[in-house]
Design a protein around this motif. Sequence first.
Motif, PDB file in Angstrom:
ATOM      1  N   THR A 190      34.358  41.565  90.762  1.00  0.00           N
ATOM      2  CA  THR A 190      33.518  41.185  92.385  1.00  0.00           C
ATOM      3  C   THR A 190      31.888  41.298  91.891  1.00  0.00           C
ATOM      4  OG1 THR A 190      35.777  41.001  92.917  1.00  0.00           O
ATOM      5  CG2 THR A 190      33.606  40.551  94.230  1.00  0.00           C
TER       6      THR A 190
ATOM      7  N   SER B 185      21.675  38.189  97.518  1.00  0.00           N
ATOM      8  CA  SER B 185      22.840  39.217  97.045  1.00  0.00           C
ATOM      9  C   SER B 185      22.295  40.698  97.337  1.00  0.00           C
ATOM     10  CB  SER B 185      22.894  39.408  96.113  1.00  0.00           C
ATOM     11  OG  SER B 185      23.893  38.827  95.663  1.00  0.00           O
TER      12      SER B 185
ATOM     13  N   MET C 133      22.941  28.753  97.264  1.00  0.00           N
ATOM     14  CA  MET C 133      24.538  28.050  97.115  1.00  0.00           C
ATOM     15  C   MET C 133      25.446  28.976  97.770  1.00  0.00           C
ATOM     16  SD  MET C 133      24.283  25.059  95.943  1.00  0.00           S
ATOM     17  CE  MET C 133      22.631  24.512  97.347  1.00  0.00           C
ATOM     18  N   ARG C 134      25.508  30.348  97.691  1.00  0.00           N
ATOM     19  CA  ARG C 134      25.737  31.189  98.593  1.00  0.00           C
ATOM     20  C   ARG C 134      26.128  31.467  99.768  1.00  0.00           C
ATOM     21  NH1 ARG C 134      24.101  34.944  93.434  1.00  0.00           N
ATOM     22  NH2 ARG C 134      23.205  35.432  94.646  1.00  0.00           N
ATOM     23  N   GLY C 135      24.925  31.314 100.035  1.00  0.00           N
ATOM     24  CA  GLY C 135      25.378  31.341 101.583  1.00  0.00           C
ATOM     25  C   GLY C 135      23.651  32.692 101.748  1.00  0.00           C
ATOM     26  N   LYS C 136      22.838  33.474 100.994  1.00  0.00           N
ATOM     27  CA  LYS C 136      22.462  34.556 100.859  1.00  0.00           C
ATOM     28  C   LYS C 136      22.038  35.301  99.749  1.00  0.00           C
ATOM     29  CE  LYS C 136      26.362  38.499 100.835  1.00  0.00           C
ATOM     30  NZ  LYS C 136      26.982  39.462 101.889  1.00  0.00           N
TER      31      LYS C 136
ATOM     32  N   ASP D  69      16.712  37.222 104.180  1.00  0.00           N
ATOM     33  CA  ASP D  69      16.942  35.979 102.952  1.00  0.00           C
ATOM     34  C   ASP D  69      15.510  35.045 104.284  1.00  0.00           C
ATOM     35  OD1 ASP D  69      19.151  36.261 102.376  1.00  0.00           O
ATOM     36  OD2 ASP D  69      20.077  35.069 104.039  1.00  0.00           O
TER      37      ASP D  69
ATOM     38  N   THR E 290      16.675  32.325  91.316  1.00  0.00           N
ATOM     39  CA  THR E 290      17.399  32.873  92.445  1.00  0.00           C
ATOM     40  C   THR E 290      17.918  32.043  94.288  1.00  0.00           C
ATOM     41  OG1 THR E 290      16.783  34.931  91.275  1.00  0.00           O
ATOM     42  CG2 THR E 290      17.030  35.674  93.627  1.00  0.00           C
TER      43      THR E 290
ATOM     44  N   SER F  32      29.547  40.178  89.223  1.00  0.00           N
ATOM     45  CA  SER F  32      29.506  38.313  89.360  1.00  0.00           C
ATOM     46  C   SER F  32      28.489  38.477  90.379  1.00  0.00           C
ATOM     47  CB  SER F  32      31.144  38.013  89.979  1.00  0.00           C
ATOM     48  OG  SER F  32      31.093  38.112  90.838  1.00  0.00           O
ATOM     49  N   THR F  33      28.323  39.221  91.115  1.00  0.00           N
ATOM     50  CA  THR F  33      27.560  38.872  91.874  1.00  0.00           C
ATOM     51  C   THR F  33      26.374  39.817  92.152  1.00  0.00           C
ATOM     52  OG1 THR F  33      28.572  40.417  93.471  1.00  0.00           O
ATOM     53  CG2 THR F  33      28.829  38.093  93.916  1.00  0.00           C
TER      54      THR F  33
ATOM     55  N   LYS G  44      20.870  30.085  94.147  1.00  0.00           N
ATOM     56  CA  LYS G  44      21.220  30.622  94.416  1.00  0.00           C
ATOM     57  C   LYS G  44      21.822  31.187  95.367  1.00  0.00           C
ATOM     58  CE  LYS G  44      22.337  31.319  89.187  1.00  0.00           C
ATOM     59  NZ  LYS G  44      22.247  32.613  87.848  1.00  0.00           N
ATOM     60  N   ALA G  45      20.742  31.864  95.979  1.00  0.00           N
ATOM     61  CA  ALA G  45      20.883  32.810  97.456  1.00  0.00           C
ATOM     62  C   ALA G  45      21.622  32.026  98.359  1.00  0.00           C
ATOM     63  CB  ALA G  45      19.591  33.500  97.495  1.00  0.00           C
TER      64      ALA G  45
END
Length: 363
Positions: A332, A315, A310-313, A240, A304, A335-336, A307-308
Amino acid sequence: MAAAAAAALRAWFWNERFWLPHNVTWADLAGEPGPPGSGLQYPRAGHVLSAFPLALGIFAVRLLFERFIAKPCAINLGIQDSGPHRAQPNAILEKVFTSITKSPDGRRLEGLSKQLDWDVRKIQRWFRHRRNQDKPTTLTKFCESMWRFTFYLCIFFYGIRFLWTAPWFWDTRQCWYNYPFQDFLIMFVHHLATIGLITFSYMNNMVRVGTLVLCLHDASDFLLEAAKLANYAKYQRLCDAFFMLFGVVFIVTRLGIYPFWILNTTLFESWELIGPYPSWWLFNGLLVTLQILHIIWSYLIIRTAYKALMRGKVSKDDRSDVESSSEEEEVTSNSTKGVFSTSSNGSNCINGHVAGGQWTEDE
């Protein structure tokens, strides 16, 4: 007759009034820029052919690097060379997969179900496993990214090493003084590694400004590869961090330095010092087009990154996604979709990085 046609085509393509400023001819560039016997030369079209043996040499170095350096590093980090589950042999499905479609629609699935007396879900699972067989392993992708990281990092610092003492690095107006009668030896090898826009700048002896464009675009590539390496090694926080750093450097160089430093000199300073001529418009048209792409890529990078966060990491690599064997897992996975894509020389026209919200790779 054919020879005359070829000569006419050659004369048309290499028209001096298109490629060179006024009062300059190809004959002027055939002489030596230095003292007699110095061995110095202006750029010539034949020099571009040197790129082919150079490319073969670099490819050989890459094979040795991936086998004897990158692979041991990956193994030491615990990255395995195991691939996905293989589909059971089936001649009928294999023929459909190789000759017709790798993702059959509902109608074809029903037909295959009746032909084989298999459940539709079983056939879907077979095609998923078969598609996954062709995907490279994480170890292979790690070796590819480690090579690109090393190459991009070295070529960037190589460019900085020589440009640091070049006057046009500090004063872009120097790119156009006495153009096109300029020495080119310092960055000769650097230009052989490029194609497209850089090939044009070399043929036209826009070597000085070409070196600036190259160095600027090399500044962020190795950071993206570093993020991929951390991702494959499952160091998510490091991944990240490198990704965010890549995004910052990319945006600063492509939306800040590029337009206010590169485009300023190619559009305005060159107009003032040497004036426009036909190929000047082509050259700057390509550079402006590149700036438009920079804006698009920067938008996708920012989206991107958002969104990362918001997801915490960030993808994982989309190319490494092994398709699920159940419908729930498939949803699943879809969606990622990952932000990294390391297909071998995928899209890299001119440092392309993102497309459709996913990472793609050029170089």
